[in-house]
Design a protein around this motif. Structure first.
Motif, PDB file in Angstrom:
ATOM      1  N   UNK A 193      71.633  52.679  71.253  1.00  0.00           N
ATOM      2  CA  UNK A 193      71.729  53.542  72.039  1.00  0.00           C
ATOM      3  C   UNK A 193      70.778  54.935  71.196  1.00  0.00           C
ATOM      4  N   UNK A 194      70.710  54.605  69.598  1.00  0.00           N
ATOM      5  CA  UNK A 194      70.361  55.289  68.983  1.00  0.00           C
ATOM      6  C   UNK A 194      68.802  55.276  68.256  1.00  0.00           C
ATOM      7  N   UNK A 195      69.229  53.823  68.025  1.00  0.00           N
ATOM      8  CA  UNK A 195      68.149  53.588  68.006  1.00  0.00           C
ATOM      9  C   UNK A 195      66.818  54.238  68.850  1.00  0.00           C
ATOM     10  N   UNK A 196      66.953  54.422  69.803  1.00  0.00           N
ATOM     11  CA  UNK A 196      65.330  54.361  70.570  1.00  0.00           C
ATOM     12  C   UNK A 196      66.252  55.420  70.883  1.00  0.00           C
ATOM     13  N   UNK A 197      67.033  56.605  70.379  1.00  0.00           N
ATOM     14  CA  UNK A 197      66.835  57.591  70.905  1.00  0.00           C
ATOM     15  C   UNK A 197      66.270  58.530  69.440  1.00  0.00           C
ATOM     16  N   UNK A 249      77.499  64.880  74.087  1.00  0.00           N
ATOM     17  CA  UNK A 249      76.110  65.069  74.735  1.00  0.00           C
ATOM     18  C   UNK A 249      74.911  64.134  74.218  1.00  0.00           C
ATOM     19  N   UNK A 250      74.574  63.716  73.173  1.00  0.00           N
ATOM     20  CA  UNK A 250      73.453  62.914  72.902  1.00  0.00           C
ATOM     21  C   UNK A 250      74.116  61.554  73.367  1.00  0.00           C
ATOM     22  N   UNK A 251      75.499  61.316  72.840  1.00  0.00           N
ATOM     23  CA  UNK A 251      75.675  59.806  72.863  1.00  0.00           C
ATOM     24  C   UNK A 251      76.164  59.598  74.383  1.00  0.00           C
ATOM     25  N   UNK A 252      75.874  60.739  75.349  1.00  0.00           N
ATOM     26  CA  UNK A 252      76.873  60.363  76.382  1.00  0.00           C
ATOM     27  C   UNK A 252      76.356  59.016  76.953  1.00  0.00           C
ATOM     28  N   UNK A 253      74.575  58.960  77.243  1.00  0.00           N
ATOM     29  CA  UNK A 253      73.821  58.313  77.758  1.00  0.00           C
ATOM     30  C   UNK A 253      74.605  56.474  77.701  1.00  0.00           C
ATOM     31  N   UNK A 254      75.026  56.346  76.014  1.00  0.00           N
ATOM     32  CA  UNK A 254      74.787  55.245  75.764  1.00  0.00           C
ATOM     33  C   UNK A 254      76.295  54.947  76.278  1.00  0.00           C
ATOM     34  N   UNK A 255      76.829  55.250  76.884  1.00  0.00           N
ATOM     35  CA  UNK A 255      78.542  55.508  78.326  1.00  0.00           C
ATOM     36  C   UNK A 255      79.387  53.942  77.814  1.00  0.00           C
ATOM     37  N   UNK A 256      79.762  54.695  76.075  1.00  0.00           N
ATOM     38  CA  UNK A 256      80.500  54.348  75.572  1.00  0.00           C
ATOM     39  C   UNK A 256      81.789  55.380  74.893  1.00  0.00           C
ATOM     40  N   UNK A 257      82.235  56.437  75.697  1.00  0.00           N
ATOM     41  CA  UNK A 257      82.718  57.428  75.413  1.00  0.00           C
ATOM     42  C   UNK A 257      82.204  58.371  74.025  1.00  0.00           C
ATOM     43  N   UNK A 287      81.189  59.694  70.754  1.00  0.00           N
ATOM     44  CA  UNK A 287      81.205  59.484  69.279  1.00  0.00           C
ATOM     45  C   UNK A 287      80.655  60.796  68.402  1.00  0.00           C
ATOM     46  N   UNK A 288      81.051  61.576  68.212  1.00  0.00           N
ATOM     47  CA  UNK A 288      80.315  62.835  67.551  1.00  0.00           C
ATOM     48  C   UNK A 288      79.382  62.284  66.005  1.00  0.00           C
ATOM     49  N   UNK A 289      80.579  62.248  65.190  1.00  0.00           N
ATOM     50  CA  UNK A 289      80.675  61.939  64.004  1.00  0.00           C
ATOM     51  C   UNK A 289      79.793  60.822  64.292  1.00  0.00           C
ATOM     52  N   UNK A 290      79.817  59.584  64.735  1.00  0.00           N
ATOM     53  CA  UNK A 290      78.908  58.597  64.981  1.00  0.00           C
ATOM     54  C   UNK A 290      77.329  58.924  65.375  1.00  0.00           C
ATOM     55  N   UNK A 291      77.452  59.817  66.098  1.00  0.00           N
ATOM     56  CA  UNK A 291      76.050  60.889  66.437  1.00  0.00           C
ATOM     57  C   UNK A 291      74.881  60.778  65.403  1.00  0.00           C
ATOM     58  N   UNK A 292      76.100  62.014  64.809  1.00  0.00           N
ATOM     59  CA  UNK A 292      76.020  62.466  63.268  1.00  0.00           C
ATOM     60  C   UNK A 292      75.138  62.081  62.243  1.00  0.00           C
ATOM     61  N   UNK A 293      75.868  60.912  62.103  1.00  0.00           N
ATOM     62  CA  UNK A 293      75.826  60.378  61.535  1.00  0.00           C
ATOM     63  C   UNK A 293      74.362  59.092  61.552  1.00  0.00           C
ATOM     64  N   UNK A 294      74.609  58.182  62.455  1.00  0.00           N
ATOM     65  CA  UNK A 294      72.972  57.905  63.018  1.00  0.00           C
ATOM     66  C   UNK A 294      71.679  58.973  62.779  1.00  0.00           C
ATOM     67  N   UNK A 295      72.078  60.286  63.053  1.00  0.00           N
ATOM     68  CA  UNK A 295      70.824  60.939  62.882  1.00  0.00           C
ATOM     69  C   UNK A 295      70.363  61.471  61.446  1.00  0.00           C
TER      70      UNK A 295
END
Lengths: 273, 442
Positions: free
Chosen positions: A71-75, A218-226, A228-236
């Motif tokens: 999802x973060x790849x697409x995002x 909220x950014x990661x929500x569409x991935x539907x995996x619960x 994971x804010x730190x993971x999203x920050x990590x990826x961004x």
């Protein structure tokens, strides 16, 4: 992965807090066993050994992490890529069956830029379950999640600094409270590759992303995996090593509360409060 | 679970076209594939979860019953995980109730409870006509271990003991190819091994998850603290020498190919509180093995205050040394330059990977002088690309299907249990302890 995890926490019962931290570290160890490409029988190593037409059954956490990574790849328009251009597109994920199917040879995943944050998020869940809520969790100082601050403090004081210049080179202060802060950089030379060219990133020295947990969740929500804010920050933060400044600005505008900094060589700060 | 990545039907279509056989295709409750096995798990603690994660990766295994006394925490956690993996199952607190309700629908049971419960659980399952995978250590005393093997023999059912290295392809390769066929080490004279761990606090849990005192007492525990830390308590577990050492002392017995004749051991609870750490927090043990080729001595150490060196086993012969560990990063063979023949032929045959090339001198020189070159070490041409316990479970399931022979049947697990439990006896005795032939008799 292969990062050093650290927990700072305050609690009336130090022994209890230490045991809670031990439990959280065990959770991180278990994730390492599944997500590290350096461990020969991890889920990720098994995926990296797949030839075209083969499949691997992976554990729940690995599938969650892969779905978030995709999802973060697409995002990020392909700027964040756990395969650095080598095969994410050639993998089919079948979440209900926990299957990862390869359609090409040579896939090479490295979950380092999302797995650390994912582990930090799971560690936070442990601490909150144990009601150790005044805590700061770090994976290798690059994926940091602050929960509630110590009693009497407004926040956990965090800084971002000029890479390699010590304490005198503070670039910005960040007030850590229910907030994730992710960092990427090239102090280890040429370890971040532009997935679109395959070449090492050299122009930008470092990137940071910070936001309240709920904004990142909220950014990661569409991935539907619960959540994971730190993971999203990590990826961004990894993506922002290569995304053009104008795009980072737009991205921050779309997500009020999200802040980013890039260093190339001067610091540029993006924020939409 | 919703997916944004691929439609399930499309996936079946594409993979069918590619001729890919999928093991995990059908898990709905009604249908039963011809080679599907239905399995129950007793004991949903850390080890139970590890075994569930391995079973999830094995085609045609369905876990249909789960039993654990800690209903509010670990039973719930593992039950959720099983549901996530599509294993429709019933949950139980009491194993006898589980067997009464489920035995006719089950093929096998995995027993992953604390050691002192193994005999009751394994024997009840065998008597119910089910095959059993029993975690090590088989029991806290040899007599209980013996009773489990006898029950297996009487039932005619299979009993696999959880020394998972016995099914690890790297260990099997070393034993069969390097030690037995190529006899690469020459005459093995010595072995040593260790498992050192960092200091750890006793385990605890948030008070709201605690079991009732009645439940704890019913199942043999004085307190939640004792339940969570059962490995340290006499009568419940066997301490680190049993938890950790058992896996590796099992490899001593296997690779040396003999039963030990005596043990000298030292140990104690020297660091932790003896009230809570009844078993020794450090043990060093020396085994003597009589073999047809001569005596083999083996040293083993386990520490719980410092993890230096981690865990590994080493076998030393007059022609070379083998270092091996469950962790794949550590598997090498070293040639004794003075005494071993050239190993080039073994490299050519694919038994060993070539060592780093020694530098060829320049044409005008005898030697190219440089930073010192390490003695030759040979990596193994074999990898474990599965979770550590998966091959051992696969061996158990294949044996049930009549397609394999158990790698660690009860008789083998019993010999290891006798060997390992004797270490604690030797520490207590503080003198050499001899094994009597009847110790190993069933």
């Amino acid at each position: 992965m292969a990062a050093q995890f650290e927990i700072r926490c305050t609690h009336p019962d130090a022994k209890y807090a230490r045991q809670a931290a031990d439990y959280a570290f065990r959770v991180a160890d278990q994730l390492e066993q599944k997500l590290s490409r350096f461990i020969e029988n991890s889920d990720i190593s098994r995926i990296n050994h797949l030839s075209a037409g083969e499949h691997a059954i992976v554990s729940y956490e690995t599938m969650q992490c892969l779905r978030l990574a995709r999802f973060m790849h697409a995002e990020t328009g392909g700027a964040f890529d756990v395969a650095t251009g080598k095969g994410l597109e050639s993998l089919d994920l079948v979440p209900g069956e926990f299957l990862v199917c390869a359609h090409a040879n040579g896939v090479h995943l490295d979950m380092g830029a999302i797995g650390k944050g994912y582990a930090v998020d799971r560690m936070a869940e442990v601490l909150e379950d144990w009601e150790v809520e005044q805590a700061l969790i770090s994976a290798g100082y690059s994926s940091v999640l602050s929960l509630e601050p110590p009693s009497g403090s407004e926040d956990w004081p965090l800084t971002i600094s000029m890479p390699g210049k010590g304490a005198n080179a503070t670039l910005a202060n960040v007030a850590g409270r229910q907030r994730a802060l992710g960092a990427s950089g090239i102090r280890k030379p040429d370890h971040i590759l532009d997935p679109r060219t395959g070449k090492p990133v050299r122009l930008r020295q470092a990137a940071w992303v910070s936001a309240p947990r709920r904004v990142l969740a909220d950014i990661g929500r569409p991935a539907e995996v619960g959540s994971s804010p730190a993971a999203v920050a990590d990826a961004l933060s990894t993506a922002f090593m290569i995304v053009p400044p104008v795009e980072i600005k737009k991205y921050c505008c779309r997500h009020p509360g999200l802040e980013a900094w890039i260093l190339q060589p001067h610091l540029i700060h993006f924020v939409n409060r | 679970m919703p997916t944004k990545t691929i439609d399930r039907r499309d996936f079946i279509k594409t993979t069918a076209a590619a001729g890919l056989a999928l093991g995990a295709g059908s898990r709905d409750a009604g249908a039963r594939a011809s080679n599907e096995l239905r399995v129950a798990l007793i004991g949903a603690g850390n080890q139970g979860l590890v075994l569930v994660e391995s079973c999830q990766k094995i085609p045609n295994i369905r876990i249909t019953a789960l039993c654990d006394i800690w209903a509010e925490y670990q039973q719930k956690y593992v039950s959720n995980r099983l549901s996530t993996y599509g294993h429709t199952h019933n949950t139980y607190i009491d194993y006898e109730e589980m067997l009464d309700n489920e035995k006719d629908r089950l093929d096998a049971v995995i027993v992953a409870t604390p050691d002192f419960w193994h005999a009751a659980h394994a024997i009840a399952c065998l008597k119910a006509g089910l095959h059993v995978y029993c975690e090590k250590e088989m029991a806290t005393n040899p007599e209980d271990a013996r009773r489990i093997v006898r029950a297996a023999r009487e039932s005619g059912k299979l009993l696999q003991v959880g020394h998972q290295r016995r099914s690890n392809p790297r260990y099997l390769f070393c034993y069969q190819k390097l030690l037995r066929e190529a006899m690469l080490l020459g005459r093995i004279t010595t072995a040593n091994g260790q498992w050192n761990r960092s200091r750890q606090d006793l385990r605890t849990m948030p008070a709201r998850y605690a079991m009732s005192p009645e439940t704890l007492e019913k199942y043999g525990y004085r307190s939640m603290q004792q339940f969570l830390n059962w490995r340290w308590y006499r009568g419940l577990g066997g301490g680190p020498i049993v938890d950790l050492g058992s896996h590796q002392i099992d490899i001593f017995n296997w690779f040396v190919g003999a039963r030990p004749s005596s043990i000298v051991a030292s140990g104690g609870t020297d660091y932790y509180n003896r009230e809570t750490h009844e078993w020794y927090d450090n043990v060093m043990a020396l085994f003597e093995y009589p073999t047809p080729g001569g005596t083999v001595r083996a040293f083993y150490q386990t520490l719980t205050t410092n993890n230096f060196g981690g865990y590994y086993e080493v076998f030393l012969g007059d022609q070379g040394s083998l270092e091996i560990s469950e962790s794949g990063a550590r598997a090498k063979v070293y040639r004794d330059i003075a005494n071993a023949p050239d190993w080039g032929s073994w490299v050519k045959q694919g038994l060993l990977l070539a060592p780093e090339e020694e530098p060829e001198p320049q044409p005008q020189a005898q030697l190219d002088v440089r930073e010192s070159v390490a003695p030759p070490s040979y990596a193994l041409p074999i990898q474990l690309l599965k979770p550590y316990h998966q091959p051992h479970l696969e061996n158990f399931f294949d044996a049930i299907r009549g397609k394999a022979k158990l790698t660690c049947p009860g008789e083998v697990g019993f010999e290891t249990a006798v060997t390992v439990l004797k270490v604690n006896e030797a520490v207590e005795a503080n003198r050499p302890v001899l094994f009597k032939p009847q110790d190993f008799e069933l």
